[in-house]
Design a protein around this motif. Structure first.
Motif, PDB file in Angstrom:
ATOM      1  N   ILE A  30      31.583  -9.299   5.217  1.00 32.88           N
ATOM      2  CA  ILE A  30      30.175  -8.897   5.241  1.00 32.88           C
ATOM      3  C   ILE A  30      29.475  -9.345   3.963  1.00 32.88           C
ATOM      4  O   ILE A  30      30.089  -9.388   2.901  1.00 32.88           O
ATOM      5  CB  ILE A  30      30.072  -7.355   5.448  1.00 32.88           C
ATOM      6  CG1 ILE A  30      28.624  -6.904   5.605  1.00 32.88           C
ATOM      7  CG2 ILE A  30      30.777  -6.588   4.353  1.00 32.88           C
ATOM      8  CD1 ILE A  30      28.492  -5.471   6.110  1.00 32.88           C
ATOM      9  N   ASP A  31      28.178  -9.730   4.086  1.00 31.69           N
ATOM     10  CA  ASP A  31      27.395 -10.152   2.915  1.00 31.69           C
ATOM     11  C   ASP A  31      26.990  -8.941   2.091  1.00 31.69           C
ATOM     12  O   ASP A  31      26.815  -7.845   2.627  1.00 31.69           O
ATOM     13  CB  ASP A  31      26.113 -10.875   3.350  1.00 31.69           C
ATOM     14  CG  ASP A  31      26.390 -12.303   3.782  1.00 31.69           C
ATOM     15  OD1 ASP A  31      27.573 -12.703   3.756  1.00 31.69           O
ATOM     16  OD2 ASP A  31      25.429 -13.004   4.148  1.00 31.69           O
ATOM     17  N   ALA A  32      26.769  -9.170   0.801  1.00 31.82           N
ATOM     18  CA  ALA A  32      26.417  -8.067  -0.089  1.00 31.82           C
ATOM     19  C   ALA A  32      24.923  -7.753  -0.066  1.00 31.82           C
ATOM     20  O   ALA A  32      24.502  -6.715  -0.565  1.00 31.82           O
ATOM     21  CB  ALA A  32      26.828  -8.420  -1.521  1.00 31.82           C
ATOM     22  N   ASP A  33      24.114  -8.643   0.527  1.00 32.14           N
ATOM     23  CA  ASP A  33      22.663  -8.474   0.404  1.00 32.14           C
ATOM     24  C   ASP A  33      22.062  -7.592   1.490  1.00 32.14           C
ATOM     25  O   ASP A  33      20.844  -7.536   1.636  1.00 32.14           O
ATOM     26  CB  ASP A  33      21.973  -9.837   0.373  1.00 32.14           C
ATOM     27  CG  ASP A  33      22.279 -10.653   1.615  1.00 32.14           C
ATOM     28  OD1 ASP A  33      22.881 -10.102   2.560  1.00 32.14           O
ATOM     29  OD2 ASP A  33      21.922 -11.843   1.644  1.00 32.14           O
ATOM     30  N   LEU A  34      22.904  -6.923   2.273  1.00 33.11           N
ATOM     31  CA  LEU A  34      22.489  -6.004   3.331  1.00 33.11           C
ATOM     32  C   LEU A  34      21.759  -6.698   4.478  1.00 33.11           C
ATOM     33  O   LEU A  34      21.095  -6.053   5.274  1.00 33.11           O
ATOM     34  CB  LEU A  34      21.624  -4.859   2.764  1.00 33.11           C
ATOM     35  CG  LEU A  34      22.431  -3.832   1.956  1.00 33.11           C
ATOM     36  CD1 LEU A  34      21.507  -2.849   1.250  1.00 33.11           C
ATOM     37  CD2 LEU A  34      23.408  -3.071   2.852  1.00 33.11           C
ATOM     38  N   GLN A  35      21.881  -8.033   4.553  1.00 36.19           N
ATOM     39  CA  GLN A  35      21.336  -8.728   5.721  1.00 36.19           C
ATOM     40  C   GLN A  35      22.249  -8.508   6.921  1.00 36.19           C
ATOM     41  O   GLN A  35      21.810  -8.590   8.061  1.00 36.19           O
ATOM     42  CB  GLN A  35      21.201 -10.218   5.432  1.00 36.19           C
ATOM     43  CG  GLN A  35      19.915 -10.551   4.709  1.00 36.19           C
ATOM     44  CD  GLN A  35      19.681 -12.044   4.674  1.00 36.19           C
ATOM     45  OE1 GLN A  35      20.405 -12.773   4.017  1.00 36.19           O
ATOM     46  NE2 GLN A  35      18.665 -12.488   5.371  1.00 36.19           N
ATOM     47  N   ASP A  36      23.530  -8.269   6.645  1.00 35.65           N
ATOM     48  CA  ASP A  36      24.453  -7.865   7.686  1.00 35.65           C
ATOM     49  C   ASP A  36      24.524  -6.344   7.600  1.00 35.65           C
ATOM     50  O   ASP A  36      25.159  -5.816   6.697  1.00 35.65           O
ATOM     51  CB  ASP A  36      25.857  -8.427   7.431  1.00 35.65           C
ATOM     52  CG  ASP A  36      25.865  -9.941   7.258  1.00 35.65           C
ATOM     53  OD1 ASP A  36      24.945 -10.591   7.768  1.00 35.65           O
ATOM     54  OD2 ASP A  36      26.790 -10.436   6.607  1.00 35.65           O
TER      55      ASP A  36
ATOM     56  N   ASP B 279      20.475  -6.954  15.049  1.00 35.28           N
ATOM     57  CA  ASP B 279      19.258  -7.510  14.466  1.00 35.28           C
ATOM     58  C   ASP B 279      19.487  -7.746  12.985  1.00 35.28           C
ATOM     59  O   ASP B 279      19.882  -6.838  12.265  1.00 35.28           O
ATOM     60  CB  ASP B 279      18.077  -6.554  14.654  1.00 35.28           C
ATOM     61  CG  ASP B 279      17.706  -6.414  16.116  1.00 35.28           C
ATOM     62  OD1 ASP B 279      17.499  -7.454  16.763  1.00 35.28           O
ATOM     63  OD2 ASP B 279      17.663  -5.270  16.622  1.00 35.28           O
ATOM     64  N   ARG B 280      19.218  -8.971  12.551  1.00 34.33           N
ATOM     65  CA  ARG B 280      19.443  -9.307  11.147  1.00 34.33           C
ATOM     66  C   ARG B 280      18.256  -8.848  10.320  1.00 34.33           C
ATOM     67  O   ARG B 280      17.106  -9.080  10.674  1.00 34.33           O
ATOM     68  CB  ARG B 280      19.628 -10.812  10.986  1.00 34.33           C
ATOM     69  CG  ARG B 280      20.128 -11.225   9.600  1.00 34.33           C
ATOM     70  CD  ARG B 280      20.721 -12.614   9.685  1.00 34.33           C
ATOM     71  NE  ARG B 280      20.963 -13.234   8.402  1.00 34.33           N
ATOM     72  CZ  ARG B 280      22.077 -13.067   7.693  1.00 34.33           C
ATOM     73  NH1 ARG B 280      23.014 -12.273   8.137  1.00 34.33           N
ATOM     74  NH2 ARG B 280      22.244 -13.699   6.541  1.00 34.33           N
ATOM     75  N   ALA B 281      18.562  -8.172   9.219  1.00 32.03           N
ATOM     76  CA  ALA B 281      17.510  -7.631   8.353  1.00 32.03           C
ATOM     77  C   ALA B 281      17.095  -8.668   7.321  1.00 32.03           C
ATOM     78  O   ALA B 281      17.853  -9.576   7.012  1.00 32.03           O
ATOM     79  CB  ALA B 281      18.035  -6.390   7.664  1.00 32.03           C
ATOM     80  N   PRO B 282      15.865  -8.530   6.773  1.00 35.51           N
ATOM     81  CA  PRO B 282      15.517  -9.387   5.635  1.00 35.51           C
ATOM     82  C   PRO B 282      16.325  -8.975   4.420  1.00 35.51           C
ATOM     83  O   PRO B 282      16.858  -7.870   4.363  1.00 35.51           O
ATOM     84  CB  PRO B 282      14.025  -9.117   5.434  1.00 35.51           C
ATOM     85  CG  PRO B 282      13.771  -7.800   6.068  1.00 35.51           C
ATOM     86  CD  PRO B 282      14.784  -7.634   7.150  1.00 35.51           C
ATOM     87  N   ARG B 283      16.415  -9.869   3.425  1.00 37.09           N
ATOM     88  CA  ARG B 283      17.201  -9.609   2.232  1.00 37.09           C
ATOM     89  C   ARG B 283      16.733  -8.340   1.523  1.00 37.09           C
ATOM     90  O   ARG B 283      15.540  -8.116   1.363  1.00 37.09           O
ATOM     91  CB  ARG B 283      17.082 -10.793   1.280  1.00 37.09           C
ATOM     92  CG  ARG B 283      18.423 -11.357   0.884  1.00 37.09           C
ATOM     93  CD  ARG B 283      18.253 -12.627   0.079  1.00 37.09           C
ATOM     94  NE  ARG B 283      19.561 -13.159  -0.289  1.00 37.09           N
ATOM     95  CZ  ARG B 283      20.305 -12.656  -1.253  1.00 37.09           C
ATOM     96  NH1 ARG B 283      19.859 -11.649  -1.954  1.00 37.09           N
ATOM     97  NH2 ARG B 283      21.479 -13.162  -1.516  1.00 37.09           N
ATOM     98  N   HIS B 284      17.685  -7.510   1.047  1.00 33.85           N
ATOM     99  CA  HIS B 284      17.336  -6.265   0.370  1.00 33.85           C
ATOM    100  C   HIS B 284      16.779  -6.538  -1.026  1.00 33.85           C
ATOM    101  O   HIS B 284      15.776  -5.973  -1.439  1.00 33.85           O
ATOM    102  CB  HIS B 284      18.575  -5.366   0.274  1.00 33.85           C
ATOM    103  CG  HIS B 284      18.328  -4.062  -0.406  1.00 33.85           C
ATOM    104  ND1 HIS B 284      17.667  -3.020   0.209  1.00 33.85           N
ATOM    105  CD2 HIS B 284      18.614  -3.638  -1.654  1.00 33.85           C
ATOM    106  CE1 HIS B 284      17.575  -2.001  -0.631  1.00 33.85           C
ATOM    107  NE2 HIS B 284      18.148  -2.350  -1.769  1.00 33.85           N
TER     108      HIS B 284
HETATM  109 MG    MG Z   1      21.718 -13.387   2.743  1.00 35.13          MG
END
Ligand code: MG
Ligand code: UDP
Length: 335
Positions: free
Chosen positions: A101-107, A205-210
């Motif tokens: 999982i990515d750290a930027d909360l996009q996942d 649904d993919r979120a925008p970068r946190h």
């Molecule tokens: Mg990202």
């Protein structure tokens, strides 16, 4: 603090999180991910890989580990890129299932229970999260992505699911299979597809970068596509052969026409413009095919050095994988 398990036990889940300049968002990520993992039940650990961040990411990760014994931190000696950071993380997991999982909360970590449910109940080895829709993307990016997947499917021989990133759950045996592929040029989407095993998609649904900004641009995407194609097919190398055959055939036919025209109509030989066009065209084709060969040659060069994929500056293992009330207490971080 009392614990129900000892650190030598295998956890049920290992999270792998590559981090590059994520200082602003990493605490929030951990809070959300830990909350989700605690709800699932079972013992878990999270492996953060600091990929040569130039901000305070490492400091934040060390602080997280000090307050949560399920945190492991790998500090790479420099920035190696996400693909390799991911591999470093996978190398240090022991869970029965691994979640990338990515750290930027996009996942969104909130999707993890669905991935786990499919793995547990239906026994799939690879459960990948697939984006339901992409918003805020230009038609150009959409069209280039479309073309890339089509090319990969057609000539690459690996059918990669559309609209998926690295966000997925991988069973232990699939992770072990993946870790046997030690190539320097790591096109992860392709490698995930190459190992095979039963796979299933879960839509989200993919979120925008946190926090922070993405490090991707068109030049990087182009290189990403090049990486994918050259890692999985040698077809471009054959292109020169076919182009050569076509051009040579054309040249013979055209040569014949000139001879006949000169003999019958005694036409003068056409001059400079047509000649220069042909010379430049062939020059361009030759340079292009040379460049294509260079792409492969460069990759052979890189692989032949057989360097390690990454170097670890420091590895801080998890202190324990916990369950229950202990786990809930551990995730409360001081502000
Ligand atoms: Mg990202
Ligand atoms: N990342 C990394 N090394 C890099 C670039 C990115 O470990 O050289 C990590 C980053 O911290 C994030 C994930 O890989 O957790 C995805 O990166 P990013 O958000 O920039 O990519 P995108 O979401 O646009 O695919």
């Amino acid at each position: 603090m009392t614990c129900q398990t000892v650190s030598t036990d295998r956890p049920d889940f290992s999270l792998v999180v590559p981090c590059f300049n994520e200082a602003d968002g990493i605490d929030e990520f951990h809070r959300r991910a830990a909350a989700v993992m605690n709800r699932i039940g079972g013992r878990w650990e999270v492996v953060y890989v600091n990929d040569g961040s130039r901000d305070a990411t490492l400091l934040h990760l060390e602080r997280l580990r000090a307050h949560d014994p399920r945190v492991a931190v790998i500090n790479l000696s420099r920035n190696f890129g996400k693909e390799i950071a991911l591999t470093a993380g996978l190398d240090h997991t022991s869970g029965a299932a691994v979640i990338v999982i990515d750290a930027d909360l996009q996942d969104p970590p909130e999707v993890i229970p669905e991935l786990v449910a499919v793995w547990r109940e239906e026994g799939y080895d690879m459960v990948y999260a697939q984006r339901r829709k992409r918003e805020g993307e230009t038609w150009l990016k959409r069209a280039t992505a479309d073309a890339f997947y089509r090319v990969m499917q057609r000539i690459g021989g690996v059918s990669m699911p559309r609209d998926t990133g690295d966000f997925r759950l991988i069973s232990r045996r699939a992770v072990d299979a993946l870790l046997q592929l030690r190539e320097q040029h790591r096109f992860m989407k392709g490698l995930f597809a190459w190992i095979g095993f039963p796979s299933k998609a879960v839509l989200y649904d993919r979120a925008p970068r946190h926090a922070g900004g993405t490090s991707w641009n068109y030049w990087k995407l182009w290189n990403f596509a090049l990486e994918g194609i050259t890692s999985f097919t040698v077809l471009p190398l054959k292109l020169a052969t076919y182009l050569g055959v076509i051009v040579a055939t054309f040249a013979i036919v055209y040569g014949g026409i000139i001879v006949v025209r000169t003999l019958i109509f005694s036409n003068p030989v056409p001059g400079y413009p047509s000649l220069i066009t042909v010379v430049l065209f062939l020059g361009g084709v030759q340079l292009m095919t040379l460049g294509m060969m260079g792409e492969y040659l460069g990759r052979i060069f890189n692989e032949s050095k057989a360097r390690p994929l990454y170097l670890v500056e420091r590895y801080l293992p998890p202190q324990q994988a916990m369950i229950g009330a202990d786990a809930d207490r551990a995730t409360v971080l001081p502000r």
